[in-house]
Design an enzyme around this catalytic site. Structure first.
Site, PDB file in Angstrom:
ATOM      1  N   GLY A 220     134.363  41.537-123.060  1.00  0.00           N
ATOM      2  CA  GLY A 220     133.527  42.617-123.591  1.00  0.00           C
ATOM      3  C   GLY A 220     134.143  43.992-123.366  1.00  0.00           C
ATOM      4  O   GLY A 220     135.044  44.178-122.554  1.00  0.00           O
TER       5      GLY A 220
ATOM      6  N   ARG B 231     128.852  50.938-122.538  1.00  0.00           N
ATOM      7  CA  ARG B 231     128.073  51.921-121.774  1.00  0.00           C
ATOM      8  C   ARG B 231     128.839  52.533-120.597  1.00  0.00           C
ATOM      9  O   ARG B 231     128.318  53.378-119.878  1.00  0.00           O
ATOM     10  CB  ARG B 231     126.759  51.281-121.290  1.00  0.00           C
ATOM     11  CG  ARG B 231     125.766  51.084-122.420  1.00  0.00           C
ATOM     12  CD  ARG B 231     124.668  50.118-122.030  1.00  0.00           C
ATOM     13  NE  ARG B 231     125.129  48.740-122.019  1.00  0.00           N
ATOM     14  CZ  ARG B 231     124.415  47.712-121.580  1.00  0.00           C
ATOM     15  NH1 ARG B 231     123.203  47.918-121.084  1.00  0.00           N
ATOM     16  NH2 ARG B 231     124.897  46.486-121.614  1.00  0.00           N
TER      17      ARG B 231
ATOM     18  N   GLN C 224     139.697  36.023-126.686  1.00  0.00           N
ATOM     19  CA  GLN C 224     138.575  35.955-127.626  1.00  0.00           C
ATOM     20  C   GLN C 224     138.711  37.206-128.498  1.00  0.00           C
ATOM     21  O   GLN C 224     138.438  38.315-128.038  1.00  0.00           O
ATOM     22  CB  GLN C 224     137.246  35.953-126.850  1.00  0.00           C
ATOM     23  CG  GLN C 224     136.024  35.786-127.734  1.00  0.00           C
ATOM     24  CD  GLN C 224     134.727  36.162-127.027  1.00  0.00           C
ATOM     25  OE1 GLN C 224     134.721  36.928-126.070  1.00  0.00           O
ATOM     26  NE2 GLN C 224     133.609  35.639-127.511  1.00  0.00           N
TER      27      GLN C 224
ATOM     28  N   GLY D 279     132.613  38.620-115.743  1.00  0.00           N
ATOM     29  CA  GLY D 279     133.619  39.570-115.249  1.00  0.00           C
ATOM     30  C   GLY D 279     133.021  40.864-114.754  1.00  0.00           C
ATOM     31  O   GLY D 279     133.706  41.678-114.126  1.00  0.00           O
TER      32      GLY D 279
ATOM     33  N   ARG E 244     154.650  61.733 -96.894  1.00  0.00           N
ATOM     34  CA  ARG E 244     154.848  61.074 -98.195  1.00  0.00           C
ATOM     35  C   ARG E 244     155.648  59.785 -98.017  1.00  0.00           C
ATOM     36  O   ARG E 244     156.070  59.455 -96.910  1.00  0.00           O
ATOM     37  CB  ARG E 244     155.514  62.060 -99.152  1.00  0.00           C
ATOM     38  CG  ARG E 244     154.559  63.193 -99.551  1.00  0.00           C
ATOM     39  CD  ARG E 244     155.234  64.218-100.409  1.00  0.00           C
ATOM     40  NE  ARG E 244     155.945  63.586-101.507  1.00  0.00           N
ATOM     41  CZ  ARG E 244     156.976  64.135-102.155  1.00  0.00           C
ATOM     42  NH1 ARG E 244     157.412  65.340-101.799  1.00  0.00           N
ATOM     43  NH2 ARG E 244     157.566  63.492-103.135  1.00  0.00           N
TER      44      ARG E 244
ATOM     45  N   ASN F  98     166.798  69.453-100.668  1.00  0.00           N
ATOM     46  CA  ASN F  98     167.408  68.129-100.862  1.00  0.00           C
ATOM     47  C   ASN F  98     167.790  67.862-102.302  1.00  0.00           C
ATOM     48  O   ASN F  98     168.454  66.882-102.600  1.00  0.00           O
ATOM     49  CB  ASN F  98     166.440  67.035-100.390  1.00  0.00           C
ATOM     50  CG  ASN F  98     165.096  67.105-101.104  1.00  0.00           C
ATOM     51  OD1 ASN F  98     164.632  68.184-101.465  1.00  0.00           O
ATOM     52  ND2 ASN F  98     164.488  65.966-101.321  1.00  0.00           N
TER      53      ASN F  98
ATOM     54  N   SER G 144     163.421  79.408 -87.327  1.00  0.00           N
ATOM     55  CA  SER G 144     162.413  79.598 -88.371  1.00  0.00           C
ATOM     56  C   SER G 144     163.059  80.006 -89.681  1.00  0.00           C
ATOM     57  O   SER G 144     164.060  80.714 -89.705  1.00  0.00           O
ATOM     58  CB  SER G 144     161.435  80.696 -87.957  1.00  0.00           C
ATOM     59  OG  SER G 144     160.758  80.283 -86.803  1.00  0.00           O
TER      60      SER G 144
ATOM     61  N   ARG H 141     173.116  84.506 -92.542  1.00  0.00           N
ATOM     62  CA  ARG H 141     172.144  85.436 -93.116  1.00  0.00           C
ATOM     63  C   ARG H 141     172.777  86.820 -93.109  1.00  0.00           C
ATOM     64  O   ARG H 141     173.723  87.080 -92.367  1.00  0.00           O
ATOM     65  CB  ARG H 141     170.852  85.438 -92.305  1.00  0.00           C
ATOM     66  CG  ARG H 141     171.058  85.971 -90.908  1.00  0.00           C
ATOM     67  CD  ARG H 141     169.812  85.871 -90.049  1.00  0.00           C
ATOM     68  NE  ARG H 141     170.045  86.522 -88.773  1.00  0.00           N
ATOM     69  CZ  ARG H 141     169.583  86.075 -87.605  1.00  0.00           C
ATOM     70  NH1 ARG H 141     168.858  84.966 -87.558  1.00  0.00           N
ATOM     71  NH2 ARG H 141     169.821  86.726 -86.503  1.00  0.00           N
TER      72      ARG H 141
HETATM   73  C1  UD1 Z   1     124.177  38.311-119.774  1.00  0.00           C
HETATM   74  C2  UD1 Z   1     123.182  37.166-119.984  1.00  0.00           C
HETATM   75  C3  UD1 Z   1     121.845  37.561-119.366  1.00  0.00           C
HETATM   76  C4  UD1 Z   1     122.049  37.884-117.896  1.00  0.00           C
HETATM   77  C5  UD1 Z   1     123.113  38.948-117.707  1.00  0.00           C
HETATM   78  C6  UD1 Z   1     123.439  39.060-116.238  1.00  0.00           C
HETATM   79  C7  UD1 Z   1     123.746  36.076-122.105  1.00  0.00           C
HETATM   80  C8  UD1 Z   1     123.407  35.950-123.533  1.00  0.00           C
HETATM   81  N1  UD1 Z   1     123.017  36.943-121.386  1.00  0.00           N
HETATM   82  O1  UD1 Z   1     123.660  39.438-120.481  1.00  0.00           O
HETATM   83  O2  UD1 Z   1     120.917  36.483-119.497  1.00  0.00           O
HETATM   84  O3  UD1 Z   1     120.819  38.325-117.349  1.00  0.00           O
HETATM   85  O4  UD1 Z   1     124.337  38.563-118.385  1.00  0.00           O
HETATM   86  O5  UD1 Z   1     124.341  40.101-115.978  1.00  0.00           O
HETATM   87  O6  UD1 Z   1     124.645  35.404-121.626  1.00  0.00           O
HETATM   88  N2  UD1 Z   1     131.477  38.563-122.776  1.00  0.00           N
HETATM   89  C9  UD1 Z   1     132.587  38.005-123.383  1.00  0.00           C
HETATM   90  N3  UD1 Z   1     132.553  37.754-124.709  1.00  0.00           N
HETATM   91  C10 UD1 Z   1     131.470  37.992-125.487  1.00  0.00           C
HETATM   92  C11 UD1 Z   1     130.328  38.559-124.862  1.00  0.00           C
HETATM   93  C12 UD1 Z   1     130.357  38.824-123.516  1.00  0.00           C
HETATM   94  O7  UD1 Z   1     133.588  37.756-122.725  1.00  0.00           O
HETATM   95  O8  UD1 Z   1     131.538  37.703-126.674  1.00  0.00           O
HETATM   96  C13 UD1 Z   1     131.522  38.845-121.344  1.00  0.00           C
HETATM   97  C14 UD1 Z   1     131.351  40.317-121.031  1.00  0.00           C
HETATM   98  O9  UD1 Z   1     132.597  40.950-120.975  1.00  0.00           O
HETATM   99  C15 UD1 Z   1     130.667  40.291-119.671  1.00  0.00           C
HETATM  100  C16 UD1 Z   1     129.905  38.991-119.668  1.00  0.00           C
HETATM  101  O10 UD1 Z   1     130.449  38.201-120.718  1.00  0.00           O
HETATM  102  O11 UD1 Z   1     131.628  40.278-118.628  1.00  0.00           O
HETATM  103  C17 UD1 Z   1     128.407  39.198-119.918  1.00  0.00           C
HETATM  104  O12 UD1 Z   1     128.250  39.831-121.188  1.00  0.00           O
HETATM  105  P1  UD1 Z   1     127.245  41.013-121.395  1.00  0.00           P
HETATM  106  O13 UD1 Z   1     127.348  41.458-122.805  1.00  0.00           O
HETATM  107  O14 UD1 Z   1     127.412  42.028-120.337  1.00  0.00           O
HETATM  108  O15 UD1 Z   1     125.882  40.213-121.219  1.00  0.00           O
HETATM  109  P2  UD1 Z   1     124.501  40.802-120.763  1.00  0.00           P
HETATM  110  O16 UD1 Z   1     123.834  41.457-121.908  1.00  0.00           O
HETATM  111  O17 UD1 Z   1     124.653  41.552-119.515  1.00  0.00           O
END
Ligand code: UD1
Ligand code: CA
Length: 456
Positions: A14, A18, A75, A103, A332, A385, A404, A439
């Site tokens: 993702g 936000r 993905q 993640g 450093r 240096n 100095s 000097r």
């Molecule tokens: C998800 C859960 C929700 C839970 C919450 C907890 C689902 C549908 N919802 O919502 O029930 O309460 O986590 O934090 O699973 N990601 C991908 N590929 C995608 C979509 C997401 O790798 O196509 C990864 C995102 O990077 C993220 C994780 O999956 O690390 C969760 O996705 P996010 O969109 O944050 O899900 P939430 O809306 O938080």
């Protein structure tokens, strides 16, 4: 304990809209480490068969930053958490189980995951939480008997479901033999138009597979990060826990709420750290070391009994015992101080060795130099240096007195027990025991009159 029938999939594709950042969300740091790296290391502690990390947004940045030996799966389009797991499917075995991690849930610990994973049979295990505020999370739907029947996402929840306090942490264990079938049945007919992994719960229930909810022991372990407010909150929780561990191990922190460790600290006995100190990377503080307020110390090894006064900045350096550093000193990379060395205010040391008992107490730059024992570097001394193209080395012997405001134009050697006169620009080697003066001589102008303002 090895878990040869466990696969782990970490969802990290993702964008983290936000976060309002050019950096993918999973690279934002907690305790100095990218969230994803932290989660991979936690996953590795379970010793599973495979770890797959599903990445997408900013994948090149992720691969450049997180140097871990996992199966990286791309993905290309983020069509939902269910779709993300489906992308990893070719790398998962037909038997055993798959633990799915998010993640963006960085503080999950191996003990919690082990409790989720270590159950016999074909069940689905689900890590749940009862946070103070369930807003935004998927809700755990139970029947009258208290059995979990489904997870409903906040955006799809009806008013009755929205008042459910129990939430989905996004962490769950699935039996591999049903995975492909369940994932192929997912649809995206929901409020977000996504393939929700959470829909697998209702499928398991309808297929007669038990769903075992496990409540996380503390909310922060399962807290997800979607914005900088949550990132900052979790950082403080992480720092507070880390500080408490250090206090229990005998470290004195003048105020644990004003201490940040973004890495690892090894400390001896009677080590005292004043407020607003930031430690990064690998830091070692031997017995009796005292760190004054507002110091930043990164990758450093400080010898026993050394005192580092307020506002000093140290990086990639090493000191012997009983050194005195600061206030306002800067060490450093590759500054190496032997026992008893004093480095005072506004002194910068880089790629230089100072022998036992040598001192540079005020306003100096010592770069690319080797300094012997019991040598004194006067205030305002500069080792020049750099000729604008190359760096050159300076050698200063034992018991040398650098006057100095001396400029030592490298490459140059000042032999042991030599002295340089204040204000000298030293461009030639100084022999042992001699005084070098370079000097302009002072002249007194006889008959000179100070100009006065003309009267009109
Ligand atoms: C998800 C859960 C929700 C839970 C919450 C907890 C689902 C549908 N919802 O919502 O029930 O309460 O986590 O934090 O699973 N990601 C991908 N590929 C995608 C979509 C997401 O790798 O196509 C990864 C995102 O990077 C993220 C994780 O999956 O690390 C969760 O996705 P996010 O969109 O944050 O899900 P939430 O809306 O938080
Ligand atoms: Ca999330």
């Amino acid at each position: 304990m090895n878990r040869p029938d466990l696969d782990i999939v970490i969802l990290a594709a993702g964008k983290g809209t936000r976060m309002y950042s050019k950096m993918p969300k999973v690279l934002h740091r907690i305790g100095g480490r990218p969230m994803l790296e932290r989660i991979i290391d936690t996953a590795a502690a379970l010793k599973p068969r495979t770890i797959c990390a599903v990445i997408g947004h900013g994948k090149d940045q992720v691969l450049d930053t997180v140097k871990r030996d996992v199966v990286w799966v791309e993905q290309t389009e983020q069509l939902g958490t269910g779709h993300a797991v489906k992308t990893a499917l070719p790398h998962l075995a037909d038997t055993g189980r798959t633990l799915v991690l998010a993640g963006d849930v960085p503080l999950i610990d191996a003990a919690t995951l082990a409790a989720l994973v270590d159950a016999p049979g074909d069940e689905v295990a689900l890590l749940t939480d009862l946070p103070d505020d369930p807003t935004g999370y998927g809700r755990i739907v139970r029947d009258e008997a208290g059995k979990v029947t489904a997870i409903v996402e906040e955006k799809d929840a009806d008013p009755a479901q929205k008042i459910i306090k129990e939430t989905n942490t996004g962490i769950l264990v699935l039996p591999n033999k049903y995975l492909a079938g369940w994932l192929s049945r997912l649809s995206n007919g929901n409020a977000q138009g996504e393939y929700y992994l959470t829909d697998l719960i209702a499928m398991a229930v309808s297929d007669g597979i038990a769903v075992r909810p496990v409540q996380v022991r503390a909310s922060h372990l399962a807290a997800g990060i979607n914005n900088k407010v949550q990132l900052a909150e979790l950082e403080r929780i992480f720092q507070a826990e880390q500080a408490a561990e250090l206090l229990k191990a005998g470290l004195t922190l003048r105020d644990p709420a004003r201490f940040d460790l973004r890495g690892r600290l090894k400390h001896g006995q009677d080590v005292v750290i004043d407020v607003n100190v930031v430690l990064e990377g690998e830091v070692e503080l031997a017995d009796g070391v005292e760190i004054g307020a507002n110091c930043v110390i990164k990758n450093a090894k400080i010898g026993a009994g050394s005192k580092i006064a307020a506002f000093s900045h140290l990086e990639d350096c090493q000191t012997g015992q009983d050194t005195r550093i600061g206030p306002y000193a800067r060490l450093r990379p590759n500054a190496r101080l032997s026992d008893g060395v004093h480095i005072g205010n506004f002194v910068e040391v880089k790629n230089a060795t100072l022998g036992e008992g040598s001192k540079a107490n005020h306003l100096a730059y010592i770069g690319d130099a080797t300094v012997g024992r019991k040598t004194n570097i006067g205030a305002g001394t500069i080792v020049a240096n750099y000729d604008g193209v190359n760096k050159h080395h300076t050698v200063i012997g034992d018991e040398v007195r650098i006057g100095s405001n001396t400029v030592l134009v490298a490459p140059v050697t000042v032999a042991s027990r030599a002295t340089t006169g204040a204000g000298s620009a030293i461009t030639q080697n100084c022999p042992e025991g001699k005084l070098a003066l370079a000097r302009a001589r002072q002249t007194i102008i006889e008959g000179w009159v100070r100009p006065e303002k003309e009267r009109k």
